[in-house]
Design an enzyme around this catalytic site. Structure first.
Site, PDB file in Angstrom:
ATOM      1  N   GLY A  86      -1.902   7.426   0.925  1.00  0.00           N
ATOM      2  CA  GLY A  86      -1.671   8.582   1.784  1.00  0.00           C
ATOM      3  C   GLY A  86      -0.806   8.285   2.981  1.00  0.00           C
ATOM      4  CB  ILE A  87      -0.679   5.618   5.520  1.00  0.00           C
ATOM      5  CG1 ILE A  87      -1.891   6.242   6.210  1.00  0.00           C
ATOM      6  CG2 ILE A  87       0.298   5.072   6.560  1.00  0.00           C
ATOM      7  CD1 ILE A  87      -2.776   5.227   6.932  1.00  0.00           C
ATOM      8  N   GLY A  88       1.116   5.236   2.978  1.00  0.00           N
ATOM      9  CA  GLY A  88       2.235   4.480   2.421  1.00  0.00           C
ATOM     10  C   GLY A  88       3.386   5.335   1.936  1.00  0.00           C
ATOM     11  CG  HIS A 142      -6.287   1.455  16.115  1.00  0.00           C
ATOM     12  ND1 HIS A 142      -5.676   2.548  16.704  1.00  0.00           N
ATOM     13  CD2 HIS A 142      -6.218   1.676  14.777  1.00  0.00           C
ATOM     14  CE1 HIS A 142      -5.255   3.380  15.768  1.00  0.00           C
ATOM     15  NE2 HIS A 142      -5.587   2.874  14.582  1.00  0.00           N
ATOM     16  CG  ASP A 194      -0.604   0.806  -3.567  1.00  0.00           C
ATOM     17  OD1 ASP A 194      -1.697   0.268  -3.821  1.00  0.00           O
ATOM     18  OD2 ASP A 194      -0.481   1.702  -2.715  1.00  0.00           O
ATOM     19  CG  ASP A 245      -4.914   4.565  19.354  1.00  0.00           C
ATOM     20  OD1 ASP A 245      -5.458   5.451  18.667  1.00  0.00           O
ATOM     21  OD2 ASP A 245      -5.168   3.345  19.221  1.00  0.00           O
ATOM     22  NE  ARG A 282     -12.003   6.737  10.719  1.00  0.00           N
ATOM     23  CZ  ARG A 282     -12.336   7.345  11.853  1.00  0.00           C
ATOM     24  NH1 ARG A 282     -13.602   7.417  12.231  1.00  0.00           N
ATOM     25  NH2 ARG A 282     -11.411   7.891  12.610  1.00  0.00           N
ATOM     26  N   GLY A 299       0.847  -1.188   0.000  1.00  0.00           N
ATOM     27  CA  GLY A 299       0.000   0.000   0.000  1.00  0.00           C
ATOM     28  C   GLY A 299       0.883   1.239   0.000  1.00  0.00           C
ATOM     29  NE  ARG A 343      -4.542  10.533  16.307  1.00  0.00           N
ATOM     30  CZ  ARG A 343      -5.285   9.820  15.485  1.00  0.00           C
ATOM     31  NH1 ARG A 343      -5.857   8.688  15.899  1.00  0.00           N
ATOM     32  NH2 ARG A 343      -5.460  10.216  14.233  1.00  0.00           N
ATOM     33  CG  ASN A 361      -8.092   1.597  10.922  1.00  0.00           C
ATOM     34  OD1 ASN A 361      -7.881   0.987  11.964  1.00  0.00           O
ATOM     35  ND2 ASN A 361      -7.650   2.829  10.724  1.00  0.00           N
TER      36      ASN A 361
END
Length: 347
Positions: free
Chosen positions: A44-46, A209, A66, A182, A113, A40, A185, A151
């Site tokens: 956006g994260i990858g 999570h 990907d 988590d 999301r 991946g 943050r 997720n």
């Protein structure tokens, strides 16, 4: 000096030094040549995750996969003046090649999301993606450390585990749900409220999570901090809903990507440090567990060369935290069963 005197001289036994040197050389060889796959890698994260991994001396080879755009991402990263060798793989036909010989596999793949969506709304799409990727890991690098970011983690870890079981290669000490964001943050929010350096704050976060399954243990924070009941409740809610905070702020443009990439890299570096023999590496992660009545639960873990060395458990909880755990159990059990059922019903 005569011959007899020469022969009487005892030379030092160099075997212990030689054994140490060989072990050290082998350790350094691994440290500089760990092969890490990002599945991946164009997302956006990858992309930022791959950038952080490329910048690390712990990574010798970076394998990027990907369904689109990976050759461009790999070419871009390959121009960075760090030693990790980058290769891009694109499409299902190249997935197996991307995984050959990998020591660590990080999976941020999946759809993000959008406003109004819960992590569970992502289930149908991301469950299929994670199951497909876990199948490839089981066939190509079954002994790799598997770090799942996709997720809903509360379900994708059971999915990964059940797929690995089908191939007879499941090792619960090597399959991790990355909940590090988590903790990151919680550290940032506590530091902000108390005027502390966030780099020196550590708040364990247990459970799962998603929403109320995210349980920050403020009572176990270092340095020790205390909050009035109303402020503690608000802080806990903010940590639990922080993902939604970012989704709303991005107004339809995605979810937490940069902070998740940072957290994913932090966890990956901890895994690599432990594999290299570093002592005392502790991270929270969502794993197969006997600490509660849930089959999977996040707690602080002592990491070692072969994955989880010791589950450090929940520790002493405050009454407020005990109540949070009790409230989370039902939702966690449902998410776990949903993941297990998905694999059981796969064709």
């Amino acid at each position: 000096m005569n011959r007899q005197e020469v022969e009487s001289i005892k030379c030092p036994d160099l075997r212990p030094f030689c054994e140490w040197f060989v072990a050290y050389k082998n350790k350094c060889h691994f440290q500089n040549n760990a092969k890490v796959a990002v599945l991946g890698a164009s997302g956006g994260i990858g992309q930022p995750l791959s950038l952080l991994l490329k910048n690390s001396p712990l990574v010798g080879e970076l394998s990027l996969f990907d369904i689109a755009h990976t050759p461009g991402v790999a070419a871009d990263l390959s121009h960075i003046e760090t030693r990790a060798h980058v290769t891009g793989y694109m499409g299902p036909d190249q997935l197996d090649a991307a995984l050959k010989g990998c020591n660590v596999v990080v999976i941020p793949a999946g759809v993000p999301r959008k406003p109004g969506m819960t992590r569970d709304d992502l289930f149908n799409t991301n469950a299929t993606i994670v199951a497909t990727l876990a199948d490839a890991v089981a066939r190509n690098c079954p002994e790799a450390m598997i770090c799942i970011i996709a997720n809903p983690v509360n379900s994708t870890i059971p999915i990964t585990s059940e797929v690995m079981k089908k191939y007879g290669v499941y090792n619960p000490n090597r399959v991790f749900g990355v909940t590090t964001l988590d903790i990151v943050r919680a550290n940032a929010f506590v530091a902000e409220l108390k005027g502390l350096d966030p780099a020196r704050v550590n708040v364990p976060v247990i459970g799962g999570h998603a929403g109320k399954t995210i349980i920050p243990l403020i009572s176990q924070a270092t340095p020790k901090v205390e909050f009035p009941a109303d402020q503690l409740s608000a802080l806990t809610a903010r940590i639990q809903d922080a993902g939604t905070e970012v989704v709303k702020a991005k107004a339809g443009a995605g979810s937490a990507t940069l902070s998740m990439a940072y957290a994913g890299a932090r966890f990956t570096f901890s895994v690599l440090d432990a594999m290299n023999g570093k002592d005392g590496v502790v991270e929270c992660a969502y794993v197969r567990s006997e600490e509660t009545e849930c089959k999977y639960f996040s707690t602080p873990l002592l990491l070692g060369k072969h994955g989880i060395e010791k589950n450090l458990g929940l520790g002493k909880l405050s009454a407020f935290e005990e109540n949070l755990v009790a409230e989370a159990i039902g939702e966690l059990k449902g998410s776990i069963k949903k993941g297990e059922d998905f694999v059981a019903n796969m064709k």
